[in-house]
Structure formats: C-alpha cells, structure tokens
Motif scaffolding. Structure first.
Motif, PDB file in Angstrom:
ATOM      1  N   ASN A  38       0.854  -1.210   0.055  1.00  0.00           N
ATOM      2  CA  ASN A  38      -0.171   0.087  -0.138  1.00  0.00           C
ATOM      3  C   ASN A  38       0.760   1.170  -0.035  1.00  0.00           C
ATOM      4  OD1 ASN A  38      -1.650  -2.175   1.415  1.00  0.00           O
ATOM      5  ND2 ASN A  38      -3.205  -0.645   0.753  1.00  0.00           N
ATOM      6  N   SER A  39       0.389   2.326  -0.652  1.00  0.00           N
ATOM      7  CA  SER A  39       1.224   3.500  -0.761  1.00  0.00           C
ATOM      8  C   SER A  39       1.767   4.029   0.921  1.00  0.00           C
ATOM      9  CB  SER A  39       0.195   4.688  -1.011  1.00  0.00           C
ATOM     10  OG  SER A  39       0.963   5.959  -1.389  1.00  0.00           O
ATOM     11  N   GLY A  40       3.147   4.037   0.678  1.00  0.00           N
ATOM     12  CA  GLY A  40       3.714   4.564   1.828  1.00  0.00           C
ATOM     13  C   GLY A  40       4.131   3.849   2.889  1.00  0.00           C
ATOM     14  N   ARG A  41       3.808   2.530   2.462  1.00  0.00           N
ATOM     15  CA  ARG A  41       3.937   1.220   3.672  1.00  0.00           C
ATOM     16  C   ARG A  41       4.878   0.251   3.163  1.00  0.00           C
ATOM     17  NH1 ARG A  41      -0.926   1.645   6.612  1.00  0.00           N
ATOM     18  NH2 ARG A  41      -0.017   0.331   7.999  1.00  0.00           N
ATOM     19  N   GLY A  42       5.223  -0.790   4.139  1.00  0.00           N
ATOM     20  CA  GLY A  42       6.128  -1.804   3.707  1.00  0.00           C
ATOM     21  C   GLY A  42       5.385  -2.934   2.900  1.00  0.00           C
ATOM     22  N   LEU A  43       6.136  -3.857   2.442  1.00  0.00           N
ATOM     23  CA  LEU A  43       5.463  -4.809   1.697  1.00  0.00           C
ATOM     24  C   LEU A  43       4.717  -5.862   2.647  1.00  0.00           C
ATOM     25  CD1 LEU A  43       7.676  -3.743  -0.401  1.00  0.00           C
ATOM     26  CD2 LEU A  43       7.585  -5.865  -1.275  1.00  0.00           C
ATOM     27  N   VAL A  44       3.625  -6.679   2.098  1.00  0.00           N
ATOM     28  CA  VAL A  44       2.849  -7.698   2.875  1.00  0.00           C
ATOM     29  C   VAL A  44       2.890  -8.964   1.934  1.00  0.00           C
ATOM     30  CG1 VAL A  44       0.873  -8.322   4.031  1.00  0.00           C
ATOM     31  CG2 VAL A  44       1.444  -6.085   4.241  1.00  0.00           C
ATOM     32  N   HIS A  45       3.309 -10.126   2.515  1.00  0.00           N
ATOM     33  CA  HIS A  45       3.289 -11.367   1.711  1.00  0.00           C
ATOM     34  C   HIS A  45       1.887 -11.824   1.595  1.00  0.00           C
ATOM     35  CE1 HIS A  45       3.512 -15.813   1.497  1.00  0.00           C
ATOM     36  NE2 HIS A  45       4.701 -15.494   0.729  1.00  0.00           N
ATOM     37  N   LEU A  46       1.592 -11.993   0.149  1.00  0.00           N
ATOM     38  CA  LEU A  46       0.311 -12.634  -0.116  1.00  0.00           C
ATOM     39  C   LEU A  46       0.203 -14.003  -0.229  1.00  0.00           C
ATOM     40  CD1 LEU A  46      -0.901  -9.916  -2.840  1.00  0.00           C
ATOM     41  CD2 LEU A  46      -1.429 -10.200  -0.322  1.00  0.00           C
ATOM     42  N   ILE A  47       1.175 -14.611  -1.223  1.00  0.00           N
ATOM     43  CA  ILE A  47       0.968 -16.081  -1.385  1.00  0.00           C
ATOM     44  C   ILE A  47       2.392 -16.461  -2.146  1.00  0.00           C
ATOM     45  CG2 ILE A  47       0.061 -15.528  -3.634  1.00  0.00           C
ATOM     46  CD1 ILE A  47      -1.799 -17.996  -3.326  1.00  0.00           C
ATOM     47  N   LEU A  48       2.565 -17.776  -1.702  1.00  0.00           N
ATOM     48  CA  LEU A  48       3.776 -18.683  -2.298  1.00  0.00           C
ATOM     49  C   LEU A  48       3.440 -19.580  -3.042  1.00  0.00           C
ATOM     50  CD1 LEU A  48       6.902 -19.131  -0.315  1.00  0.00           C
ATOM     51  CD2 LEU A  48       5.933 -20.989  -1.363  1.00  0.00           C
ATOM     52  N   ILE A  49       4.164 -19.834  -4.374  1.00  0.00           N
ATOM     53  CA  ILE A  49       3.828 -21.097  -4.917  1.00  0.00           C
ATOM     54  C   ILE A  49       5.095 -21.623  -5.050  1.00  0.00           C
ATOM     55  CG2 ILE A  49       4.032 -19.683  -7.231  1.00  0.00           C
ATOM     56  CD1 ILE A  49       1.696 -21.886  -8.452  1.00  0.00           C
ATOM     57  N   ARG A  50       5.515 -22.949  -4.915  1.00  0.00           N
ATOM     58  CA  ARG A  50       6.714 -23.699  -5.077  1.00  0.00           C
ATOM     59  C   ARG A  50       6.994 -24.114  -6.716  1.00  0.00           C
ATOM     60  NH1 ARG A  50       4.373 -26.032  -0.447  1.00  0.00           N
ATOM     61  NH2 ARG A  50       5.832 -25.348   1.395  1.00  0.00           N
ATOM     62  N   SER A  51       8.069 -24.407  -6.839  1.00  0.00           N
ATOM     63  CA  SER A  51       8.574 -24.451  -8.462  1.00  0.00           C
ATOM     64  C   SER A  51       7.981 -25.829  -8.973  1.00  0.00           C
ATOM     65  CB  SER A  51      10.205 -24.661  -8.594  1.00  0.00           C
ATOM     66  OG  SER A  51      10.785 -25.380  -7.740  1.00  0.00           O
ATOM     67  N   ASN A  52       7.463 -26.683  -7.974  1.00  0.00           N
ATOM     68  CA  ASN A  52       6.889 -27.914  -8.680  1.00  0.00           C
ATOM     69  C   ASN A  52       5.236 -27.886  -8.415  1.00  0.00           C
ATOM     70  OD1 ASN A  52       6.508 -28.053  -5.838  1.00  0.00           O
ATOM     71  ND2 ASN A  52       7.422 -30.119  -5.432  1.00  0.00           N
ATOM     72  N   GLU A  53       4.630 -26.614  -8.361  1.00  0.00           N
ATOM     73  CA  GLU A  53       3.201 -26.519  -8.120  1.00  0.00           C
ATOM     74  C   GLU A  53       2.940 -25.624  -9.402  1.00  0.00           C
ATOM     75  OE1 GLU A  53       3.123 -24.442  -4.249  1.00  0.00           O
ATOM     76  OE2 GLU A  53       2.112 -26.476  -3.815  1.00  0.00           O
ATOM     77  N   ARG A  54       1.637 -25.843  -9.922  1.00  0.00           N
ATOM     78  CA  ARG A  54       1.386 -25.142 -11.079  1.00  0.00           C
ATOM     79  C   ARG A  54       0.196 -24.001 -10.760  1.00  0.00           C
ATOM     80  NH1 ARG A  54       5.274 -26.083 -12.193  1.00  0.00           N
ATOM     81  NH2 ARG A  54       6.478 -27.609 -13.372  1.00  0.00           N
ATOM     82  N   GLU A  55      -0.342 -24.279  -9.676  1.00  0.00           N
ATOM     83  CA  GLU A  55      -1.457 -23.333  -9.307  1.00  0.00           C
ATOM     84  C   GLU A  55      -1.812 -23.410  -7.663  1.00  0.00           C
ATOM     85  OE1 GLU A  55      -4.858 -23.554 -12.075  1.00  0.00           O
ATOM     86  OE2 GLU A  55      -6.317 -23.239 -10.356  1.00  0.00           O
ATOM     87  N   LYS A  56      -2.189 -22.235  -7.359  1.00  0.00           N
ATOM     88  CA  LYS A  56      -2.386 -21.898  -5.988  1.00  0.00           C
ATOM     89  C   LYS A  56      -3.707 -21.208  -5.656  1.00  0.00           C
ATOM     90  CE  LYS A  56       0.106 -22.829  -1.757  1.00  0.00           C
ATOM     91  NZ  LYS A  56       1.406 -22.886  -1.053  1.00  0.00           N
ATOM     92  N   HIS A  57      -4.417 -21.426  -4.631  1.00  0.00           N
ATOM     93  CA  HIS A  57      -5.619 -20.257  -4.414  1.00  0.00           C
ATOM     94  C   HIS A  57      -5.409 -20.051  -3.033  1.00  0.00           C
ATOM     95  CE1 HIS A  57      -8.002 -21.412  -7.902  1.00  0.00           C
ATOM     96  NE2 HIS A  57      -7.192 -22.351  -7.892  1.00  0.00           N
ATOM     97  N   SER A  58      -5.703 -18.897  -2.526  1.00  0.00           N
ATOM     98  CA  SER A  58      -5.984 -18.127  -1.365  1.00  0.00           C
ATOM     99  C   SER A  58      -6.979 -17.216  -1.271  1.00  0.00           C
ATOM    100  CB  SER A  58      -4.534 -17.717  -0.704  1.00  0.00           C
ATOM    101  OG  SER A  58      -4.565 -17.339   0.563  1.00  0.00           O
ATOM    102  N   GLY A  59      -8.026 -17.467  -0.870  1.00  0.00           N
ATOM    103  CA  GLY A  59      -9.288 -16.751  -0.757  1.00  0.00           C
ATOM    104  C   GLY A  59      -9.606 -16.094  -2.183  1.00  0.00           C
TER     105      GLY A  59
END
Lengths: 109, 114
Positions: A38-59
C-alpha cells in the motif's frame, strides 16, 4: 538487475472486476512469491507457489506458475477498492528474494 | 508483537554526512535483509544476514555497511551519503530453514540526501 518483470506496469479496473498481473523471470527458482504494498507502507506477503506447483489459491487470489516459460500470473477476483496497491512478484533462490518492478493496481469504486 | 520496526521514519542528510538506520525484529528470526526502493522500481537487496555476527553483500552493496551484533537488530550505515542514495529503505526478516519462508517487512525509512 531485476529478475522479475511485471506486466502491466499499471492497471485500472472497476470494483467487482477481476485483475490479472503477470510476472516473467530469468533463472531457475525455488519458489515465487507475491507481495502487496500500500502507498507509503512496507510490503506484505500474499501467497507463495513452489517451483513444482502449477496453481495455488488463497481466498480471492489465484496464482499460476509455468516454469517452462518462466512466468507467473496473479489473479484477484471480485476486486474491491481496498485492493488498490502495488503488487510485486519475487523469485526465491536459496536465501534471497529478487523483486520485479511491480504492477500498480487501481480499483475504482 | 511489534514485528519489524525501523528508525527513523524520515531523514534528510547533506552530501558527505553519515547516518545509521536501525532495524529491529521481535520474531526471533535468523535472517534479516536491507533493501532500497526507488521510484517505479522493485526492491533491490543491499546486504543481508543469516545470523548474529554474519553479513553478506546483496545486489547493490556499494556505499553501505551493515552490522548484526544482536540477533534482533540489523544496522545499515552510510559513511558518506551521496544524492544517489536518496531512496526508501526497507528492512525485512524471516525464519531460517528452506526458501519457502516468507519475509516480513518494516514500514520503511525515507531518506533524502541533498
């Protein structure tokens, strides 16, 4: 040099629409992560996908990874005005992350 | 828990002055990182540390030094500031182990060098 390049640089959509952001990278990776800033803020982690995965969902988030094309996409469904932010992909190799240049998403109410 | 904190939040320096940015984390993380973010760009890694007493260079280390004397603190020093070091500086930390651990970021320090 930037490992990840994102496309588009800026995206403007109406509330309720879906937003898709793409990320391309150059070298082999352990995983790919998406962060939000967000503007003027630090980064927040959303989601991670590993190299052996093709698709991932979170909300409302869906991430795909194509290691043969060295690319990833982040889909945000049913966007809200509060989703307005910059989104960065980051590729993980061992202990380090290398960030892309980001996509600025604006969701109009 | 406060997470990752950074001091100061803002600073203006004159060319040639020195300063130290402080990063503190209360999550008992082994790894800590310093990044800089310039307009329209992603974060670039300056230096990082994989444990107390250790440091390593990142992508853009020139003009900066770091120290990790205590596990919870990671200091970034500018010995002789230059206008090219005008940027927003972010600190991050993460657990040790494999690469699948996310990084937690501080709120940033906005530095202007005149």
């Amino acid at each position: 040099s930037q490992q990840g390049e994102e496309d588009p640089q800026a995206l403007s959509i109406q509330e309720g629409e879906n937003a898709t952001m793409n990320c391309s990278y150059k070298t082999s990776i352990n995983n790919l992560q998406w962060y939000r800033q967000n503007s003027g803020r630090g980064l927040v982690h959303l989601i991670l996908i590993r190299s052996n995965e093709r698709e991932k969902h979170s909300g409302r988030l869906r991430v795909t990874l194509d290691t043969s094309k060295k690319s990833s996409s982040l889909l945000i469904t049913a966007s809200r005005a509060a989703d307005t932010a910059s989104y960065f992909c980051a590729t993980a190799v061992q202990r380090q992350l290398t960030f892309g240049s980001g996509t600025q998403l604006t969701v109009l109410p | 828990n406060a997470g990752v904190t950074q001091t100061p939040k803002f600073r203006v320096l004159k060319t040639g002055q020195s300063m130290t940015l402080l990063c503190a984390q209360d999550m008992n993380h082994e790894y800590m990182y310093w990044y800089r973010q310039d307009p329209g760009m992603g974060l670039r890694l300056i230096h990082y540390s994989v444990g107390e007493g250790t440091t390593a260079k990142g992508e853009v280390p020139d003009g900066y030094n770091v120290s990790r004397l205590k596990k919870q603190n990671f200091l970034l020093g500018l010995e002789s500031a230059a206008p090219s070091q005008t940027s927003v500086y972010f600190c991050a930390s993460r657990k040790s182990g494999g690469p699948d651990n996310e990084q937690f970021f501080g709120p940033g320090t906005r530095l202007t060098v005149l």
